[in-house]
Design an enzyme around this catalytic site. Structure first.
Site, PDB file in Angstrom:
ATOM      1  N   PRO A 144       0.810  -1.224   0.000  1.00  0.00           N
ATOM      2  CA  PRO A 144       0.000   0.000   0.000  1.00  0.00           C
ATOM      3  C   PRO A 144       0.837   1.264   0.000  1.00  0.00           C
ATOM      4  O   PRO A 144       1.803   1.393   0.756  1.00  0.00           O
ATOM      5  CB  PRO A 144      -0.816  -0.127   1.296  1.00  0.00           C
ATOM      6  CG  PRO A 144      -0.970  -1.594   1.468  1.00  0.00           C
ATOM      7  CD  PRO A 144       0.350  -2.185   1.013  1.00  0.00           C
ATOM      8  N   CYS A 145       0.434   2.179  -0.876  1.00  0.00           N
ATOM      9  CA  CYS A 145       1.266   3.355  -1.102  1.00  0.00           C
ATOM     10  C   CYS A 145       0.661   4.646  -0.589  1.00  0.00           C
ATOM     11  O   CYS A 145       1.290   5.688  -0.657  1.00  0.00           O
ATOM     12  CB  CYS A 145       1.539   3.503  -2.601  1.00  0.00           C
ATOM     13  SG  CYS A 145       0.041   3.778  -3.582  1.00  0.00           S
TER      14      CYS A 145
END
Length: 336
Positions: A77-78
């Site tokens: 997840p960014c």
């Protein structure tokens, strides 16, 4: 999925709808297991790849029971590393999800792993995020290559910058260097070329309803420009914080980055018609084939596409590293 004898076995984490996996599949890899927590992305993945997708949080996966694989890929997840969001980076729960990727590499010991993330990862927490992440992977006995890629240089009709962390197990006699770009500013694949004939595609090609006021606003913005092209004194002027706001495509250039979230004004807009892009048009700008069908609402599909890795670029990388899986393996050090 039917076994592909002799093909590198790929284990996919944080798979999303499967953009990276599609590029690797096209390059001949056998995808043996995949995971994502998003229900709709999981449905899209299963529809296009098969029943090896396991939907649910990676925090609930028993990583000691993952299947054997030659390579692990994924984009942890960014949101917490993004340049256009309030970043918490490695200090947040979502930022720390990368540790599950590290744990999976530790358990499976693939020859290669590839982790993808946003440009902001390089500067998150004043550079401490990428430093710690790199140290954690290197401690497992992997030689790392961390680089920012512009995927337009690899045939994508989009100026999309993303970080790839490529790790090669130290006993594998293969040195990773980024693939030579296939395109430059004089030969980029343009949005006009990418969208040619798209109106004939049925799947995921619905037009969004927009207010007449929004249509009028878009008519004031020339092709290739954004909100800043409107006179600040005009009653329809809107103030934008980022260049994505009411940005219209230029048919003679790649698009700017297609993002996953955000409200009206950040959807990406057609170069000729005063309207948002359809999801099929967005998918074309990533290099998805027209028979790749997405599941979910227009908003859910937009999120899946915007969060994904362009398959066209993924395939270039996948083909580039194929020699690693036939390379000789020497002695490897033990990892505590």
């Amino acid at each position: 999925m039917k076994p592909n004898s002799g093909a590198p076995r790929l284990l996919s984490l944080f798979s999303g709808c499967g953009g990276m996996d599609l590029g690797f599949k096209q390059a001949g890899y056998e995808i043996v297991w995949a995971n994502d927590f998003n229900e709709f992305a999981g449905q899209t993945y299963a529809r296009n790849f098969g029943d090896h997708m396991h939907v649910g949080s990676i925090t609930e996966v028993d990583l000691t029971k993952l299947p054997q694989a030659d390579i692990i890929t994924g984009g942890f997840p960014c949101q917490d590393f993004s340049m256009i969001s309030k970043r918490g980076g490695i200090e947040t729960e979502r930022g720390n999800l990368y540790t599950y990727f590290v744990k999976a590499v530790s358990e499976v010991r693939p020859k290669v792993f590839i982790a993808e993330n946003v440009r902001g990862l390089l500067t998150a927490n004043k550079g401490e995020a990428i430093k710690r992440i790199s140290e954690d992977f290197a401690a497992l006995g992997y030689t790392l290559n961390v680089k920012l890629y512009n995927f337009a240089k690899y045939g994508v009709a989009q100026l999309r910058e993303r970080v790839l962390i490529v790790g090669v197990r130290e006993d594998v006699e293969f040195t990773y260097e980024p693939p030579t770009p296939t395109h430059d500013e004089n030969s980029y694949f343009t949005s006009g070329e990418a969208l040619r004939g798209v109106e004939s595609v049925l799947a995921n090609n619905e037009h969004q309803n927009i207010k007449p006021k929004t249509r009028q606003l878009l008519e004031l913005i020339p092709e290739g420009k954004n909100f800043s092209a409107i006179d600040p004194d005009h009653p329809l002027y809107v103030k934008g914080m980022i260049s994505h706001v009411y940005k219209r495509l230029d048919r003679n250039k790649p698009s700017s980055t297609i993002i996953a979230g955000g409200g009206g004004g950040t959807w990406g807009y057609h170069f000729e018609e005063p309207r948002p892009l359809t999801n099929r048009e967005r998918a074309r700008l990533f290099g998805y084939p027209d028979d790749f069908v997405f599941e979910g609402s227009i908003t859910e599909v937009r999120r899946q596409i915007g969060n994904s890795v362009p398959p066209v670029a993924a395939r270039v990388v996948a083909e580039h590293i194929l020699p690693a899986f036939t390379a000789r393996c020497g002695a490897t050090r033990l990892v505590a």
